[in-house]
Design a protein around this motif. Structure first.
Motif, PDB file in Angstrom:
ATOM      1  N   MET A  31      40.611  39.879  31.898  1.00  0.00           N
ATOM      2  CA  MET A  31      40.324  39.917  33.331  1.00  0.00           C
ATOM      3  C   MET A  31      39.225  40.931  33.638  1.00  0.00           C
ATOM      4  SD  MET A  31      44.256  39.567  34.651  1.00  0.00           S
ATOM      5  CE  MET A  31      43.899  39.497  36.408  1.00  0.00           C
ATOM      6  N   SER A  32      39.272  42.063  32.979  1.00  0.00           N
ATOM      7  CA  SER A  32      38.253  43.094  33.171  1.00  0.00           C
ATOM      8  C   SER A  32      36.887  42.613  32.676  1.00  0.00           C
ATOM      9  CB  SER A  32      38.672  44.368  32.444  1.00  0.00           C
ATOM     10  OG  SER A  32      37.720  45.377  32.628  1.00  0.00           O
ATOM     11  N   GLN A  33      36.871  41.941  31.538  1.00  0.00           N
ATOM     12  CA  GLN A  33      35.617  41.420  30.988  1.00  0.00           C
ATOM     13  C   GLN A  33      34.985  40.376  31.898  1.00  0.00           C
ATOM     14  OE1 GLN A  33      37.098  40.112  27.204  1.00  0.00           O
ATOM     15  NE2 GLN A  33      36.750  42.087  26.221  1.00  0.00           N
ATOM     16  N   HIS A  34      35.793  39.743  32.736  1.00  0.00           N
ATOM     17  CA  HIS A  34      35.287  38.765  33.698  1.00  0.00           C
ATOM     18  C   HIS A  34      34.957  39.415  35.041  1.00  0.00           C
ATOM     19  CE1 HIS A  34      36.556  35.673  30.850  1.00  0.00           C
ATOM     20  NE2 HIS A  34      35.756  34.865  31.520  1.00  0.00           N
ATOM     21  N   GLY A  35      34.878  40.741  35.063  1.00  0.00           N
ATOM     22  CA  GLY A  35      34.401  41.442  36.242  1.00  0.00           C
ATOM     23  C   GLY A  35      35.450  41.866  37.257  1.00  0.00           C
ATOM     24  N   MET A  36      36.717  41.685  36.945  1.00  0.00           N
ATOM     25  CA  MET A  36      37.753  42.101  37.894  1.00  0.00           C
ATOM     26  C   MET A  36      37.970  43.612  37.808  1.00  0.00           C
ATOM     27  SD  MET A  36      40.538  38.994  37.674  1.00  0.00           S
ATOM     28  CE  MET A  36      41.472  39.581  39.099  1.00  0.00           C
ATOM     29  N   SER A  37      38.130  44.245  38.943  1.00  0.00           N
ATOM     30  CA  SER A  37      38.394  45.685  38.985  1.00  0.00           C
ATOM     31  C   SER A  37      39.865  45.947  38.659  1.00  0.00           C
ATOM     32  CB  SER A  37      38.087  46.233  40.380  1.00  0.00           C
ATOM     33  OG  SER A  37      39.057  45.749  41.311  1.00  0.00           O
ATOM     34  N   ASN A  38      40.175  47.198  38.351  1.00  0.00           N
ATOM     35  CA  ASN A  38      41.571  47.558  38.070  1.00  0.00           C
ATOM     36  C   ASN A  38      42.465  47.227  39.254  1.00  0.00           C
ATOM     37  OD1 ASN A  38      40.443  48.527  35.724  1.00  0.00           O
ATOM     38  ND2 ASN A  38      41.453  50.510  35.813  1.00  0.00           N
ATOM     39  N   ALA A  39      41.992  47.494  40.469  1.00  0.00           N
ATOM     40  CA  ALA A  39      42.790  47.206  41.669  1.00  0.00           C
ATOM     41  C   ALA A  39      43.039  45.701  41.807  1.00  0.00           C
ATOM     42  CB  ALA A  39      42.093  47.752  42.909  1.00  0.00           C
ATOM     43  N   GLN A  40      42.023  44.893  41.532  1.00  0.00           N
ATOM     44  CA  GLN A  40      42.196  43.438  41.598  1.00  0.00           C
ATOM     45  C   GLN A  40      43.188  42.956  40.539  1.00  0.00           C
ATOM     46  OE1 GLN A  40      38.011  42.549  41.110  1.00  0.00           O
ATOM     47  NE2 GLN A  40      37.863  41.785  43.227  1.00  0.00           N
ATOM     48  N   ILE A  41      43.110  43.531  39.355  1.00  0.00           N
ATOM     49  CA  ILE A  41      44.029  43.168  38.269  1.00  0.00           C
ATOM     50  C   ILE A  41      45.454  43.543  38.654  1.00  0.00           C
ATOM     51  CG2 ILE A  41      44.678  43.658  35.869  1.00  0.00           C
ATOM     52  CD1 ILE A  41      41.612  44.039  35.340  1.00  0.00           C
ATOM     53  N   ARG A  42      45.633  44.759  39.148  1.00  0.00           N
ATOM     54  CA  ARG A  42      46.970  45.204  39.577  1.00  0.00           C
ATOM     55  C   ARG A  42      47.555  44.259  40.613  1.00  0.00           C
ATOM     56  NH1 ARG A  42      46.217  50.034  42.260  1.00  0.00           N
ATOM     57  NH2 ARG A  42      48.242  49.684  43.194  1.00  0.00           N
ATOM     58  N   HIS A  43      46.749  43.907  41.599  1.00  0.00           N
ATOM     59  CA  HIS A  43      47.221  43.029  42.669  1.00  0.00           C
ATOM     60  C   HIS A  43      47.578  41.640  42.119  1.00  0.00           C
ATOM     61  CE1 HIS A  43      47.663  41.244  46.605  1.00  0.00           C
ATOM     62  NE2 HIS A  43      46.793  40.302  46.249  1.00  0.00           N
ATOM     63  N   ALA A  44      46.701  41.062  41.310  1.00  0.00           N
ATOM     64  CA  ALA A  44      46.911  39.707  40.786  1.00  0.00           C
ATOM     65  C   ALA A  44      48.137  39.618  39.881  1.00  0.00           C
ATOM     66  CB  ALA A  44      45.672  39.244  40.028  1.00  0.00           C
ATOM     67  N   GLY A  46      50.672  41.919  39.877  1.00  0.00           N
ATOM     68  CA  GLY A  46      51.845  42.566  40.462  1.00  0.00           C
ATOM     69  C   GLY A  46      52.272  43.819  39.716  1.00  0.00           C
ATOM     70  N   ILE A  47      51.306  44.557  39.200  1.00  0.00           N
ATOM     71  CA  ILE A  47      51.595  45.797  38.471  1.00  0.00           C
ATOM     72  C   ILE A  47      51.561  46.944  39.472  1.00  0.00           C
ATOM     73  CG2 ILE A  47      50.808  47.371  36.661  1.00  0.00           C
ATOM     74  CD1 ILE A  47      49.586  44.926  35.245  1.00  0.00           C
ATOM     75  N   PRO A  48      52.682  47.642  39.668  1.00  0.00           N
ATOM     76  CA  PRO A  48      52.730  48.665  40.715  1.00  0.00           C
ATOM     77  C   PRO A  48      51.995  49.974  40.397  1.00  0.00           C
ATOM     78  CG  PRO A  48      54.860  48.492  39.621  1.00  0.00           C
ATOM     79  CD  PRO A  48      53.975  47.419  39.050  1.00  0.00           C
ATOM     80  N   LYS A  49      51.906  50.344  39.151  1.00  0.00           N
ATOM     81  CA  LYS A  49      51.333  51.643  38.785  1.00  0.00           C
ATOM     82  C   LYS A  49      49.881  51.528  38.323  1.00  0.00           C
ATOM     83  CE  LYS A  49      55.349  53.764  39.076  1.00  0.00           C
ATOM     84  NZ  LYS A  49      55.680  54.718  40.062  1.00  0.00           N
ATOM     85  N   VAL A  50      49.025  52.372  38.892  1.00  0.00           N
ATOM     86  CA  VAL A  50      47.604  52.389  38.531  1.00  0.00           C
ATOM     87  C   VAL A  50      47.435  52.664  37.044  1.00  0.00           C
ATOM     88  CG1 VAL A  50      45.408  53.593  38.894  1.00  0.00           C
ATOM     89  CG2 VAL A  50      46.898  53.097  40.847  1.00  0.00           C
ATOM     90  N   TYR A  51      48.164  53.644  36.531  1.00  0.00           N
ATOM     91  CA  TYR A  51      47.983  54.045  35.138  1.00  0.00           C
ATOM     92  C   TYR A  51      48.374  52.950  34.158  1.00  0.00           C
ATOM     93  CZ  TYR A  51      53.005  55.150  35.042  1.00  0.00           C
ATOM     94  OH  TYR A  51      54.371  55.089  35.107  1.00  0.00           O
ATOM     95  N   THR A  52      49.272  52.053  34.547  1.00  0.00           N
ATOM     96  CA  THR A  52      49.667  50.970  33.648  1.00  0.00           C
ATOM     97  C   THR A  52      48.475  50.081  33.338  1.00  0.00           C
ATOM     98  OG1 THR A  52      51.919  51.004  34.537  1.00  0.00           O
ATOM     99  CG2 THR A  52      51.249  49.034  33.322  1.00  0.00           C
TER     100      THR A  52
END
Length: 126
Positions: free
Chosen positions: A41-54, A56-62
């Motif tokens: 997902m990151s390699q396709h340009g998604m930000s960490n926040a977008q990945i977390r949201h998509a 459903g990961i609650p913790k930033v550090y995860t």
């Protein structure tokens, strides 16, 4: 596109939509699979926040830890981790992610034959 998945292999995913679907439909995925999904997902340009949201990961550090692992490890290293989730943990992988590949692979293989605490690998990596 149908999902291709072979036991003891990582899934064949080609885009973030497939990665999200895989993640959400495989709640018992290994950390190696989760890291692989986040890296794709990151390699396709998604930000960490977008990945977390998509996902459903609650913790930033995860997401940060999974991304570091998925982006740093080679495919053979990811497979080794995926096949041995009881011996190789996300903590172990995080500790050695920045090391050169030959050193990382040797340390991962060592984990298969002897228990090594994460803090020991962290000291080796410094």
């Amino acid at each position: 596109m149908p999902e291709l998945y072979i036991v003891n292999q990582l899934p064949l995913l080609v885009d973030p939509a497939e990665a999200i679907d895989y993640y959400l439909t495989h709640p018992h995925a290994t950390d190696a699979e989760r890291a692989y999904v986040v890296a794709l997902m990151s390699q396709h340009g998604m930000s960490n926040a977008q990945i977390r949201h998509a996902l459903g990961i609650p913790k930033v550090y995860t997401v940060t830890h999974l991304k570091r692992a998925g982006m740093s490890l080679s495919e053979p290293e990811l497979l080794l981790w995926h096949r041995n989730p009881q011996r190789i943990t996300l903590g172990h992988v995080r500790a050695i992610a920045k090391l050169p590949r030959p050193r990382r692979e040797n340390l991962l293989r060592d984990l298969l034959t002897r228990k090594t605490p994460v803090h020991h690998l962290e000291m080796l990596a410094q």
